[in-house]
Design a protein around this motif. Structure first.
Motif, short mmCIF file in Angstrom:
data_model
loop_
_atom_site.label_atom_id
_atom_site.label_comp_id
_atom_site.label_asym_id
_atom_site.label_seq_id
_atom_site.Cartn_x
_atom_site.Cartn_y
_atom_site.Cartn_z
N VAL A 310 0.85 -1.19 0.00
CA VAL A 310 0.00 0.00 0.00
C VAL A 310 0.89 1.24 0.00
CG1 VAL A 310 -2.00 -1.08 1.09
CG2 VAL A 310 -0.18 -0.15 2.52
N GLN A 311 0.34 2.35 -0.47
CA GLN A 311 1.15 3.54 -0.68
C GLN A 311 0.54 4.79 -0.09
OE1 GLN A 311 2.30 3.92 -4.87
NE2 GLN A 311 1.68 1.81 -5.21
N GLU A 312 1.43 5.74 0.24
CA GLU A 312 1.02 7.06 0.72
C GLU A 312 2.09 8.05 0.25
OE1 GLU A 312 -0.86 9.53 1.27
OE2 GLU A 312 -1.92 8.60 2.98
N SER A 313 1.75 9.31 0.28
CA SER A 313 2.72 10.34 -0.09
C SER A 313 2.53 11.56 0.77
CB SER A 313 2.58 10.72 -1.57
OG SER A 313 1.32 11.34 -1.80
N LEU A 314 3.61 12.28 1.00
CA LEU A 314 3.58 13.56 1.71
C LEU A 314 4.25 14.62 0.84
CD1 LEU A 314 4.56 12.51 5.36
CD2 LEU A 314 2.27 13.02 4.48
N PRO A 315 3.58 15.77 0.70
CA PRO A 315 2.28 16.10 1.29
C PRO A 315 1.13 15.47 0.51
CG PRO A 315 3.03 17.91 -0.07
CD PRO A 315 4.14 16.89 -0.07
N ASN A 316 0.01 15.24 1.21
CA ASN A 316 -1.20 14.81 0.53
C ASN A 316 -2.27 15.90 0.67
OD1 ASN A 316 -2.21 14.58 3.13
ND2 ASN A 316 -2.17 12.34 3.15
N ASP A 317 -3.48 15.61 0.29
CA ASP A 317 -4.54 16.62 0.31
C ASP A 317 -4.86 17.13 1.72
OD1 ASP A 317 -4.72 16.37 -2.41
OD2 ASP A 317 -6.42 14.97 -2.35
#
Length: 351
Positions: A310-317
């Motif tokens: 699974v993935q995430e990013s910074l910055p996000n909304d």
């Protein structure tokens, strides 16, 4: 001589050496036992071959790991910028956080800096591999250098300062790292048979701008002629990941994560006999602080557990980020405390 040797009497009766009469049933039992014995021996031979092959792969991988460049990091939490709160959070979880730095030695614009910065989280509790990318233009505090871009930390103090910067700004417990040279990415992707990526028309046009340069660098790359879900070769995937024109820096890191995730899916499909070649490719241009045992343990768990990525990013909304010019330099500016909370929720799945 064995008691089972057979002798014939003048009347045609057959006797064993021990004087007992030899019956047809004995002969049948002997043949039946021979069949079972052969089956057992055959199974043992097959098992021995399988175990020998597995041992050979293990020995090969161990030897390859021994050639990997190693960097020793400080062992104390203060030296790595780990607070008591971050250490306690990690202790109560089953998560191992590792910093991933992507560098490209063939790109003069990025010499000494991390072209890609990600946090790889091995979450054994939830059976997940979590990949979080941090925009390289993120405005942070770097120990000894003041406020600057987060990717500058690697240039100023290598992986040690880069890890300390991550920990201090996002309240994490990163203690190890892996640095990968993206110039090898094309070869690795070709080895696993390419990756399937959804490419838009705009992304196709921009990616093709990198094709000629990649060919000059010795990476055979054809122009991308289709859009939608298409199979990309190694060179095409690198061109896609290098796109700095379509969208913001977060869109670029999203493409990088997409490539790595697709590559991970392909690696899981490989035959065990293909792993040594893959390991050799990856390690030839990588360096790490991880021990051989840690790498083997994580790799074995990732393959055997069937973990999802699974993935995430910074910055996000949710970060409320904005691009700002500070002293003539463009930065991604956002609330790092809020970003840290978002990151902790993603990594640890805190209630």
């Amino acid at each position: 001589m064995s008691d089972r040797e057979i002798y014939s009497h003048s009347d045609g009766t057959r006797y064993c050496k021990n004087g007992k009469r030899y019956s047809q049933n004995q002969r049948n039992k002997k043949k039946k036992w021979s069949g079972k014995k052969k089956a057992v021996v055959a199974i043992c031979i097959i098992l021995a071959i399988v175990l020998a092959a597995a041992a050979g792969v293990f020995i090969y991988i161990k030897a390859a790991l021994g050639q990997m460049a190693r960097v020793e990091l400080p062992q104390t939490n203060p030296e790595l910028g780990i607070t008591s709160e971050a250490a306690a959070r990690a202790e109560n979880s089953q998560v191992t956080n590792i910093a991933l730095f992507g560098v490209d030695s063939r790109n003069d614009d990025d010499v000494g800096r991390s072209d890609a910065l990600m946090i790889l989280s091995i979450d054994r509790k939830h059976g997940k591999i979590k990949l979080t990318s941090i925009a390289r233009d993120t405005y942070v505090s770097v120990d000894g250098y003041g406020q600057t871009k987060i990717n500058h930390a690697y240039a100023y103090g290598g992986p040690e300062l880069a890890i300390k910067t991550i920990n201090e700004n996002f309240s994490l417990d990163v203690k190890d790292f892996v640095t990968v040279n993206f110039s090898q990415l094309a070869e690795i992707i070709d080895y696993v048979g390419g990756v399937t990526i959804n490419v838009t028309e705009e992304e196709r046009v921009v990616a093709n701008k990198y094709v000629d340069n990649l060919n000059k660098l010795g990476i055979p790359t054809d122009y991308i002629t289709e859009t939608g879900d298409i199979r990309l070769t190694g060179g095409q995937a690198v061109a896609y990941a290098r796109n700095r024109e379509t969208g913001s820096d977060t869109a670029r890191t999203s493409r990088q994560r997409e490539i790595l995730s697709a590559m991970f899916d392909e690696v899981k499909k490989l035959n065990i006999t293909q792993y040594p070649g893959l390991v050799s490719m990856i390690l030839s241009e990588s360096k790490t602080s991880l021990s051989d045992e840690s790498i083997l343990e994580i790799g074995t768990w990732a393959v055997a557990s069937g973990a999802s990525m699974v993935q995430e990013s910074l910055p996000n909304d949710q970060c409320g980020a904005s691009g700002q010019m500070i002293d003539g330099v463009w930065y991604f500016v956002y609330d790092l405390n809020n970003a840290a909370n978002i990151l902790h929720q993603f990594i640890y799945e805190e209630e």
